[in-house]
Write a protein that holds these residues in place. Structure first.
Motif, mmCIF file in Angstrom:
data_model
loop_
_atom_site.group_PDB
_atom_site.id
_atom_site.type_symbol
_atom_site.label_atom_id
_atom_site.label_comp_id
_atom_site.label_asym_id
_atom_site.label_seq_id
_atom_site.Cartn_x
_atom_site.Cartn_y
_atom_site.Cartn_z
ATOM 1 N N PHE A 100 -3.588 8.813 -6.461
ATOM 2 C CA PHE A 100 -3.754 7.643 -5.608
ATOM 3 C C PHE A 100 -3.618 8.085 -4.151
ATOM 4 C CE2 PHE A 100 -1.816 6.173 -9.596
ATOM 5 C CZ PHE A 100 -2.845 5.340 -10.043
ATOM 6 N N TYR A 126 -3.224 3.279 -0.362
ATOM 7 C CA TYR A 126 -3.892 2.678 -1.517
ATOM 8 C C TYR A 126 -3.050 1.560 -2.118
ATOM 9 C CZ TYR A 126 -5.955 2.391 -6.220
ATOM 10 O OH TYR A 126 -6.549 1.960 -7.382
ATOM 11 N N ASN A 176 -10.542 1.670 3.257
ATOM 12 C CA ASN A 176 -9.643 1.010 2.306
ATOM 13 C C ASN A 176 -8.338 1.781 2.188
ATOM 14 O OD1 ASN A 176 -10.542 -1.436 1.166
ATOM 15 N ND2 ASN A 176 -12.143 -0.359 0.041
ATOM 16 N N ASN A 177 -8.415 3.084 2.387
ATOM 17 C CA ASN A 177 -7.280 3.992 2.327
ATOM 18 C C ASN A 177 -7.731 5.293 2.963
ATOM 19 O OD1 ASN A 177 -8.573 5.583 0.047
ATOM 20 N ND2 ASN A 177 -8.271 3.595 -0.969
ATOM 21 N N ARG A 223 0.857 -1.192 0.000
ATOM 22 C CA ARG A 223 0.000 0.000 0.000
ATOM 23 C C ARG A 223 0.891 1.240 0.000
ATOM 24 N NH1 ARG A 223 -2.765 -3.715 -0.821
ATOM 25 N NH2 ARG A 223 -4.750 -4.318 0.116
ATOM 26 N N ASP A 243 -11.231 6.307 0.845
ATOM 27 C CA ASP A 243 -12.371 5.438 0.537
ATOM 28 C C ASP A 243 -12.812 4.661 1.773
ATOM 29 O OD1 ASP A 243 -12.371 6.122 -2.242
ATOM 30 O OD2 ASP A 243 -10.560 4.890 -2.447
#
Length: 953
Positions: A377, A381, A495-496, A301, A499
């Motif tokens: 990004f 992520y 998710n990050n 990530r 998000d």
């Protein structure tokens, strides 16, 4: 006549013998003076012992595990990856033949035997277009040499029109319909990456034509003042155009530890996949091959936001080379220099706490930016070849006054085995009294390898006090304090950083001001410690605020001027304009004056109490019996311990302290100053390690490096690097983990624990606010506020101390305000030792008094900086005012820190030196031979001879 000739002959020969004697004595004095550095130079670490071989094998294995999990898949359109069928590939980009394995400087490591990108692909079953590869090699292009002394920021790549001919592209398309584009960027110690490719930011050591405009690479066409180093160069853009015209299935590999601008990819539908490979060290390109082939499912990530415009962030507006200049009175301006001819440089942290995702997420939440236009990004992520679901386990949430804990069930819902990262964030109420990011990383975890359909439950936890913000303005406590402001605190499973998966919980908290008992983790109540350092002349009058949707961002994001008040109350423009001599003298006074002694009685020295350091193994730091040992130290001992701290701690016979060996650096053990420079296994960059989001791998790395250190006889390790990626252009970003202090701190803590489990001690660095390389050795004046200092720049170090129990620190070159970090009692005593409970040794960064005159040893010792990194001792070793009572007392306290650290380390196994170094033995033999020769010469020259026949008696 013969008698006169004989007498003259005797005078000449005796003079020569006398001169030889004087030269011999002088040489021996010099050798004795330089004995330490000579011994260090000729010392050679044996990497061939069974212990060393075992340790290196372990390190290579751990390095592979790190890169297996640290490579990040950013894009995968049409599921082009993994490439399971199309194993014949064309790789475009000269850097494929000469990639970037790490960085340069003290954080570098020997990558001469590292896995190359080509061999990594071939080992994974790919067939690389050899003709294309050979054509790149045949260009004769070389990666520019860069180091601490200077850089050449040329971006090596052939001219597109000349290289990507119809014939060559025809050969490539006939070989395969699949292409890989390989782009690389380097970084290193001593210089940040250029924000303008205008040819001025290059290194020309001998007047040669090395730079971008030079004949050596012939790439004047690549200069563009509208471009920076972290975007496509003109030649690279030509290469991209050529490849995309001929191929529809392309994977982009970005080989860099610094984030790279990638919004241009949206212009090319042919580019289906994007993979980032931060400094891979010894084995990382083997992992790349496995990721592309599908033998390995990527699980890395991002650890920094990938912005569409890296110069757009508020921090980037105030990052780089700024100098105060003087009005010469004739309409011209010159760089303001202090009394030792060092340019007076500065940097403003005007963005405050809004660094990295904290800015982008908050600005988006406030409606100040369009997030999708600004961010390619997010932080945290990364894609996978499978899919996962995450859900909060019912009734698992624990949220009390001290701790928050929650269980998350992770299920592999796809068809491919893989690992998943779980991220928990919080949002604290923004009242306008204390600046707050709209979202903050609170905790994270990584699953084990989950097969299709398999689940794992992970537990995420953090302390309630971690959500407290620092109130430096005194809204809740006049002296400053950590505060939990009243209001709603929310937890999110994400998710990050951008998000959201699910709302976890929300709770309304009452006001908590940690101004009486302090935070539970603190030994001393935190109050403002840096007011005197970051206020006054030269300080920032306004910081970026979230208020009214970042309404003041235009004020912060400008490169013109701001005002300070000089001693007479007059306003003076300073940034890029003028500062009068009064301002310079003011700064000189604050930085150079050594206060008169306060204490009247000096320490007891030179007593014979019969104590040895071995008696103090395991003895508490505050035990009064330490005084008996410290009383045995002579004044010479105290001075030597403090001033000869480069790459070792000194042997001290009076207390039976053995010498210890300390070496660089964050990518593994590295001995840079010996006759035969030696490196342990080249681990991946700290960026690659952090991208795993797996702290178990950090512990494994520390453990592996610790095992190597034991095998090499090394105790101290100049690592981990814990500074912040304040800007993508930081030259030393490869040595540091992330833009986020929690992520950095957790990795630093686990690396520290792993290394110190073998009895060694780390020197976490560079403490603190050394977040850019430009002007660092000029003691760059770093202006910030205490909230940003504590929450962004010190927090990672705080985790390394409180959770990692770090036993060593390296202070930094830069200044905090106008006080050198290595001479800041606020930093080294109040925060580090008293608040955080640090017990260990503090070393400076490289210390040469003549080169860095702001690094005043007496001030360093008094501030709690225990030893000086005089790496080429005795060159650079300063003269200490050893008659000063305050300095003597400080050096005694510092010696206590050194002795305590070594007493509780594997250095105690070394024992006192008994064997003479080989060079000393050789010198003694030569001395004896020369001395006998001189004696014999004088003997035969002046002996009385018996008279021969016919001669008078």
């Amino acid at each position: 006549m013969a008698g006169k000739k004989g007498k003259k002959f005797k005078i000449i020969i005796s003079s020569l013998l006398s001169l030889l004697l004087l030269l011999g004595v002088g040489t021996n004095i010099a050798l004795a003076y330089y004995s330490d550095v000579i011994t260090s130079y000729f010392s050679k670490i044996d990497i061939t012992t069974p212990e060393a071989k075992d340790a290196r094998a372990k390190s290579i294995n751990v390095s592979q595990l790190i890169t297996d999990e640290g490579i990040v898949l950013l894009q995968n359109k049409d599921n082009m990856l993994p490439m399971t069928d199309n194993k014949k590939v064309n790789v475009f980009g000269w850097s494929f033949t000469a990639p970037v394995y790490l960085g340069s400087g003290s954080g570098a490591a020997d990558a001469s035997t590292a896995v190359t990108p080509k061999s990594g692909l071939e080992a994974a079953g790919f067939e690389v277009n050899q003709q294309l590869y050979d054509d790149y090699v045949a260009t004769g292009i070389q990666r520019p040499v860069s180091g601490i002394e200077g850089y050449d920021w040329t971006i090596p790549e052939p001219v597109a029109a000349d290289f990507y001919t119809d014939e060559r592209m025809k050969q490539a398309t006939e070989f395969s319909d699949t292409a890989i584009i390989f782009i690389a960027r380097a970084g290193g110690e001593g210089r940040d990456l250029p924000t303008v490719l205008d040819g001025e930011d290059t290194y020309d050591p001998n007047g040669s034509t090395m730079g971008p405009s030079g004949e050596r690479f012939g790439n004047a066409d690549d200069l563009n003042s509208d471009k920076h180093y972290l975007e496509l160069s003109t030649r690279e853009l030509g290469m991209i155009d050529a490849v995309t015209k001929n191929f529809d299935n392309i994977v982009l590999i970005v080989n860099a530890s610094n984030t790279f601008e990638l919004d241009w990819v949206n212009n090319y539908n042919q580019i289906k996949g994007i993979v980032t490979v931060a400094g891979p060290g010894q084995t990382g390109f083997a992992s790349l091959g496995k990721v592309l082939s599908g033998d390995l499912n990527p699980s890395g990530r991002t650890v920094d936001v990938f912005a569409t415009d890296l110069l757009d962030a508020p921090a980037a507006k105030n990052f780089g080379d700024f100098s105060y200049v003087l009005d010469n009175g004739d309409g011209s301006y010159s760089v303001a220099a202090d009394k030792n001819k060092v340019a007076l440089t500065y940097v403003d942290y005007a963005e405050g706490i809004y660094v990295g995702y904290r800015y982008y997420e908050t600005a988006a939440a406030e409606g100040a930016i369009n997030y999708d236009e600004k961010v390619s990004f997010p932080f945290g992520y990364g894609l996978s070849y499978t899919t996962f679901s995450q859900e909060v386990v019912a009734d698992s949430l624990v949220w009390n006054d001290t701790e928050i804990k929650v269980d998350v069930k992770v299920t592999n819902t796809g068809k491919t085995d893989g690992k998943e990262v779980v991220q928990l964030y919080y949002s604290a109420p923004y009242t306008g009294k204390i600046e707050k990011s709209s979202i903050e990383l609170a905790a994270f975890a990584k699953t084990g390898l989950l097969k299709a359909g398999e689940s794992e439950t992970v537990t995420l936890s953090f302390k309630v006090e971690d959500m407290a913000a620092y109130d430096y303005k005194g809204a809740y406590s006049s002296a400053g304090s950590y505060v939990l402001e009243p209001g709603d605190y929310q937890l999110y499973l994400m998710n990050n950083s951008h998000d959201k998966i699910a709302d976890v919980s929300s709770k309304t908290l009452a006001e908590v001001v940690y101004n009486e008992t302090g935070r539970p983790s603190d030994d001393q109540v935190a109050v403002n410690q840096f007011d005197d350092l970051v206020t006054g002349l030269g300080s920032i009058e306004e910081y970026l605020s979230r208020a009214n949707g970042f309404a003041n961002i235009d004020v912060i994001n400008r490169s013109s001027n701001y005002e300070v008040t000089d001693a007479d109350g007059a306003k003076k423009q300073v940034r890029g304009m003028l500062v009068d001599n009064a301002f310079v003298d003011f700064v000189n006074g604050k930085r150079y004056d050594i206060p008169a002694d306060v204490e009247q009685n000096g320490p007891t020295m030179g007593k014979d109490n019969g104590k040895k350091l071995s008696d103090y193994v395991g003895v508490d730091y505050n035990d009064a019996s330490w005084n008996e040992l410290l009383d045995q130290l002579s004044l010479s001992d105290l001075v030597s311990i403090g001033t000869l701290g480069g790459y070792r701690t000194l042997e001290v016979q009076s207390v039976g302290k053995p010498a210890t060996v300390d070496y660089d650096g964050p990518a593994g053990i590295s001995a840079l100053l010996s006759k035969d420079p030696m490196s342990g296994v080249a681990f991946p960059s700290e960026v690659m390690l952090a991208q795993t989001w797996n702290v178990e791998l950090a512990a494994a790395m520390g453990d592996a490096v610790g095992a190597e250190a034991v095998a090499y006889g090394v105790s101290g390790w100049y690592a981990p690097g814990v500074n912040t990626h304040r800007s993508a252009f930081g030259g030393r970003n490869f040595e540091y983990y992330s833009e986020d202090a929690l992520l950095s701190g957790q990795f630093a803590a686990e690396t520290t624990k792993g290394y110190q489990s073998h009895g060694g001690f780390v020197y976490m660095k560079h403490f603190a606010l050394n977040d850019q390389e430009n002007n660092r050795v000029k003691g760059v004046l770093t202006w910030s506020n205490e909230q940003a200092i504590r929450e962004i720049y010190l927090k990672g170090f705080e985790y390394a101390v409180k959770e990692g129990d770090a036993h060593g620190v390296m202070s930094s070159f830069n200044s905090i305000g106008n006080t050198w970090a290595g001479a800041s009692p606020a930093l080294l005593k109040e925060v580090l030792r008293k608040e955080w409970g640090f017990k260990g040794v503090v070393n400076t960064d490289f210390f040469i008094e003549a080169s860095y005159p702001y690094m005043i040893a007496d001030l360093a010792f008094r501030a709690g900086n225990d030893i000086l990194l005089t790496g080429v001792a005795p060159y650079g070793v300063p003269e200490i005012d050893s008659k000063s009572i305050d300095t003597q007392l400080a050096m005694r306290e510092n010696a206590h820190n050194v002795l305590y650290t070594v007493a509780n380390s594997n250095g105690m196994e070394n024992g006192l030196s008994t064997d003479l170094p080989q060079w000393v033995i050789i010198t003694i033999i030569i001395d004896v031979v020369v001395a006998l020769g001189i004696i014999a010469g004088f003997y035969f020259l002046f002996r009385k001879r018996k008279p021969g026949a016919g001669q008078p008696a």
